[in-house]
Structure formats: structure tokens, C-alpha cells
Write a protein that holds these residues in place. Structure first.
Motif, PDB file in Angstrom:
ATOM      1  N   LYS A  28       0.803  -1.231   0.000  1.00  0.00           N
ATOM      2  CA  LYS A  28       0.000   0.000   0.000  1.00  0.00           C
ATOM      3  C   LYS A  28       0.828   1.270   0.000  1.00  0.00           C
ATOM      4  O   LYS A  28       0.300   2.357  -0.116  1.00  0.00           O
ATOM      5  CB  LYS A  28      -0.805   0.017   1.317  1.00  0.00           C
ATOM      6  CG  LYS A  28      -2.273  -0.107   1.195  1.00  0.00           C
ATOM      7  CD  LYS A  28      -2.916   0.045   2.549  1.00  0.00           C
ATOM      8  CE  LYS A  28      -3.325   1.467   2.876  1.00  0.00           C
ATOM      9  NZ  LYS A  28      -4.441   1.991   2.123  1.00  0.00           N
TER      10      LYS A  28
ATOM     11  N   SER B  69      -7.859  -0.014   4.134  1.00  0.00           N
ATOM     12  CA  SER B  69      -8.464   0.092   2.811  1.00  0.00           C
ATOM     13  C   SER B  69      -7.398  -0.279   1.775  1.00  0.00           C
ATOM     14  O   SER B  69      -6.217  -0.003   1.959  1.00  0.00           O
ATOM     15  CB  SER B  69      -8.996   1.510   2.590  1.00  0.00           C
ATOM     16  OG  SER B  69      -7.967   2.460   2.776  1.00  0.00           O
TER      17      SER B  69
ATOM     18  N   ASN C 127      -6.595   0.664  -1.238  1.00  0.00           N
ATOM     19  CA  ASN C 127      -5.939   1.626  -2.136  1.00  0.00           C
ATOM     20  C   ASN C 127      -4.481   1.874  -1.778  1.00  0.00           C
ATOM     21  O   ASN C 127      -4.086   1.760  -0.625  1.00  0.00           O
ATOM     22  CB  ASN C 127      -6.691   2.958  -2.058  1.00  0.00           C
ATOM     23  CG  ASN C 127      -6.764   3.439  -0.627  1.00  0.00           C
ATOM     24  OD1 ASN C 127      -7.478   2.852   0.191  1.00  0.00           O
ATOM     25  ND2 ASN C 127      -5.995   4.462  -0.298  1.00  0.00           N
TER      26      ASN C 127
ATOM     27  N   SER D 168     -10.181   5.318  -1.822  1.00  0.00           N
ATOM     28  CA  SER D 168     -10.422   3.922  -1.465  1.00  0.00           C
ATOM     29  C   SER D 168     -11.016   3.184  -2.662  1.00  0.00           C
ATOM     30  O   SER D 168     -11.611   3.790  -3.549  1.00  0.00           O
ATOM     31  CB  SER D 168     -11.382   3.843  -0.283  1.00  0.00           C
ATOM     32  OG  SER D 168     -10.774   4.413   0.846  1.00  0.00           O
TER      33      SER D 168
ATOM     34  N   HIS E 296      -5.741  12.385   1.812  1.00  0.00           N
ATOM     35  CA  HIS E 296      -6.637  11.251   1.821  1.00  0.00           C
ATOM     36  C   HIS E 296      -7.647  11.286   0.702  1.00  0.00           C
ATOM     37  O   HIS E 296      -8.119  12.356   0.331  1.00  0.00           O
ATOM     38  CB  HIS E 296      -7.444  11.288   3.125  1.00  0.00           C
ATOM     39  CG  HIS E 296      -7.115  10.163   4.009  1.00  0.00           C
ATOM     40  ND1 HIS E 296      -6.643  10.330   5.268  1.00  0.00           N
ATOM     41  CD2 HIS E 296      -7.174   8.826   3.812  1.00  0.00           C
ATOM     42  CE1 HIS E 296      -6.445   9.154   5.821  1.00  0.00           C
ATOM     43  NE2 HIS E 296      -6.751   8.224   4.952  1.00  0.00           N
TER      44      HIS E 296
HETATM   45 MG    MG Z   1      -7.781   4.211   4.019  1.00  0.00          MG
END
Ligand code: MG
Ligand code: TXA
Length: 345
Positions: free
Chosen positions: A56, A142, A144, A150, A234
Motif C-alpha cells: 500500500k 483500505s 488503495n 479507497s 486522503h
Molecule cells: Mg484508508
């Protein structure tokens, strides 16, 4: 190589078994939950969890949620008093994640060295069957890549993570489209750490009144991070996104020539005002939440330079939805006086 696991009727159990085997052997699996896709590994294994951070590109100081499939697992990973135990039984499985004091079996890498752990009991058959078959709690943020929106569709999971994880469960679109709500129950008053798919109204029906920091609305000016993850950029598309909170102003902007370079993300009601290209997010906050991250990815692939998005009412999932929209926005235009700022970029 990444295995793509098919869950059509005749393949379902074979695929769940294979995914569970990978988890047991210390590998990584991308799987659906009712909120967004997760990138999971054995929560008891430091080496396995290290692979999540690598896949990630997640900073080590941003801890992972631990996902469980039964109450015995909950008891294995955290300390619970009687009162909280009763409440858990009322709310779970659901997209409400609870922050609790962790037990030593959870390695430090999962919680970034903190003595608390986020525990999530998802309301999704595939996720529950996978964890149950693996027989261990699954640490799963998540799916992503860090800073990207996400992932809510397995096609996007395959695009973004093929070659970076051991397997991806190919289960199509998820139900809610925004992440779980996080509630800190380690001290009173219980406080909301992240709004999300589980509404504040539903939390308060079980836990009584909770503390909601203004930070939860998602405006960036606030310098306090309620969760370690909050200090990072984010959910954002790569294209610059503009949020116009005043509806009249939004309609005026999208019907003007100035909106030519923008992809408009709006409700079904507002679609008729858009002079150029638009994507309808849905007719209400529930539908908009379902589509938001999916449509951020469409914005990124479009030939438009920018995106412009409207506000939705902040009731129910709308509160979590607006938190994500604000955090994703390059510029938030809150009132009429500020609309000209859009011309300065
Ligand atoms: Mg996340
Ligand atoms: O719906 C969801 O919750 C999804 C699905 C996959 O389950 N997961 C998810 O995980 O959104 P993630 O890692 O993207 O977001 C978890 C948030 C992060 O902001 C992290 O900083 C915070 O939870 N968090 C995790 N452990 C924590 C802890 N011990 N104390 C405070 N915050 C914590």
C-alpha cells in the motif's frame, strides 16, 4: 504473481479456501467488505503485516484496523468490559469500528506501537467467510495505494494492485462506498474518530450521546488529527477537486461557461443545470456515497482538467460522505464571497 479469485457460485468455496490458505501462509489478500475493499494479512504475524505496508506504500506510523469474524476473536485481540460487550453484541456485524485497549498478541506493527487497536466486525459474507476460514483475525486497511481514493470495485483493485499482492477476490462493487465509522470507547465520553458508513444517529441509539469533534466534518484547516491516518492526504483524486457548498452558487457555476474545463459531480436534481460534462453521483447521500470513490477514478481518467462537486445533507451517511468530499477537495468554497477563488487556480 497475483491470483484473481472468482466467486461465482460454483467457484465460491474454492476461492474462499484459497484466499484463507494465503492468509494462513503469511500472504496478502484483497477482499471486499460492505464499505470498501480491504488489503488483508494475518494480524498475528509481524512479517505478514509488513507486506501490507509495502503493498500500500503506507507510512509505518499509520496503524491498521483488525478485522474479525466472531466474538471469540474479539476477546482474543482486545480487553472488553461487560458494558461494552453488551453493546458490541447489539451493533455487530456492522460498519462501526471500535477503538479498544489491545492485547499483546497483536504485534506493534499493526498499531504503530500504540496500546489501542481498532476492531472491525464487518457485515459482509465474503469477508466473514474468509476470516472464519483463515481462523485468525485479519489486519486490513483500505486496499488503495496510500493517498489514492479507497477502492470500491474489484476492477479498480486489479488495476491498482495486480503484482503488489498475492490475491484479489473479484467481487464487483461494494455496498456502502465509504469506510466504516470509528468510535473510541477506551474512555468516556466515547468519541467519534472518523465518521463513515454507520451513522451517528445509530451509534447514539446504543452508546448514548458521543463526543463529535469539529474535525470530523473534514475541513483541513483543523490541525488536530483524531487518528494517526488523518494527518495524511486522503481519498483524493489526482485532478484538483473544487467543492462549492452553497447550492445556488454551485448551480450558477456549473451552468456558466467557466465550467467548461470541469467535470461536474452532482446529484440527479442538479444535473439539469450542468452546461458541459457531468457525472450523476445519485439522488441522495446514500447513492452519492456508493459512487463517490468510483467516480473520483473516472474523473482522473477523463480529459477534464478539474472536478467540481456539490455538498450533500449531513444526516446519516451524509456526514461521512461530506467528510470524504472535504478531505478530497483542493479548495472548499463555503460561501458566495469566495467563489472567485476558483478563477485564481
Ligand atoms: Mg484508508
Ligand atoms: O471500512 C473500513 O474501515 C475499511 C475496510 C477495509 O474495513 N478499512 C479502513 O482502514 O478504512 P484504513 O486503514 O484505511 O483506515 C483506518 C483508520 C486510519 O485513519 C488509522 O489511522 C486509524 O483508522 N486507526 C487504526 N488503528 C488506530 C489506533 N489504534 N488508534 C487510532 N486510530 C487508528
Amino acid at each position: 504473481m497475483t491470483e484473481i479469485l472468482n466467486i461465482s457460485d460454483n467457484k465460491y468455496y474454492e476461492s474462499i479456501k484459497r484466499a484463507a490458505e494465503i492468509i494462513k501462509n503469511g500472504g496478502t489478500v484483497v477482499f471486499p467488505t460492505e464499505t470498501v475493499y480491504g488489503l488483508g494479512a494475518n494480524a498475528y504475524s509481524e512479517d505478514a503485516c509488513k507486506k501490507i505496508f509495502e503493498a500500500k506504500k503506507r507510512p509505518a506510523d499509520n496503524p491498521l484496523i483488525v478485522t474479525v469474524s466472531n466474538f471469540e476473536m474479539v476477546n482474543n485481540v482486545c480487553y472488553i468490559d461487560k458494558d461494552i460487550e453488551e453493546k458490541m453484541k447489539k451493533i455487530w456485524p456492522s460498519p462501526l469500528t471500535l477503538l479498544l485497549k489491545k492485547k499483546d498478541v497483536i504485534p506493534d506493527i499493526v498499531t504503530s506501537g500504540m496500546d489501542t487497536v481498532c476492531v472491525r466486525f464487518p457485515d459482509n459474507k465474503i469477508a466473514l467467510d474468509l476470516i472464519e476460514a483463515a481462523g485468525v483475525p485479519v489486519a486490513a486497511p483500505s486496499a488503495n495505494i496510500a493517498t489514492r481514493p479507497s477502492i470500491v470495485d474489484s476492477k479498480d483493485a486489479i488495476k491498482e494492485l495486480d503484482g503488489r499482492v498475492d490475491a484479489i477476490i473479484d467481487a464487483g462493487r461494494v455496498k456502502f462506498g465509504v469506510e466504516s465509522t470509528i468510535l473510541d470507547v477506551t474512555k468516556k465520553p466515547y468519541s467519534l474518530l472518523r465518521p463513515g458508513a454507520y451513522s451517528v444517529e445509530d451509534i447514539e441509539a446504543v452508546f448514548g450521546q458521543i463526543y463529535i469533534s469539529p474535525v470530523a466534518e473534514g475541513y483541513k484547516e483543523s490541525s488536530i488529527a483524531l487518528t494517526p491516518g488523518m494527518k495524511y492526504r486522503h481519498y483524493a483524486p489526482s485532478k484538483k477537486l473544487f467543492l462549492i457548498e452553497n447550492e445556488e452558487e454551485f448551480r450558477e457555476f456549473i451552468s456558466s461557461d467557466r465550467s467548461r474545463e470541469f467535470l461536474v459531480l452532482c446529484s440527479a436534481d442538479n444535473a439539469k443545470y450542468a452546461k458541459f460534462d457531468k457525472i450523476v453521483l445519485g439522488k441522495n447521500a446514500v447513492e452519492a456515497a456508493h459512487n463517490l470513490f468510483y467516480d473520483f477514478r473516472i474523473l482522473d481518467q477523463s480529459d477534464k482538467k478539474y472536478g467540481v462537486i456539490q455538498a450533500f445533507p449531513e444526516k446519516g451517511i451524509g456526514f461521512g460522505l461530506m467528510n470524504r468530499i472535504r478531505k478530497a477537495s483542493f479548495l472548499i468554497i463555503k460561501d458566495k464571497e469566495n467563489i472567485d477563488k476558483i478563477n485564481e487556480v
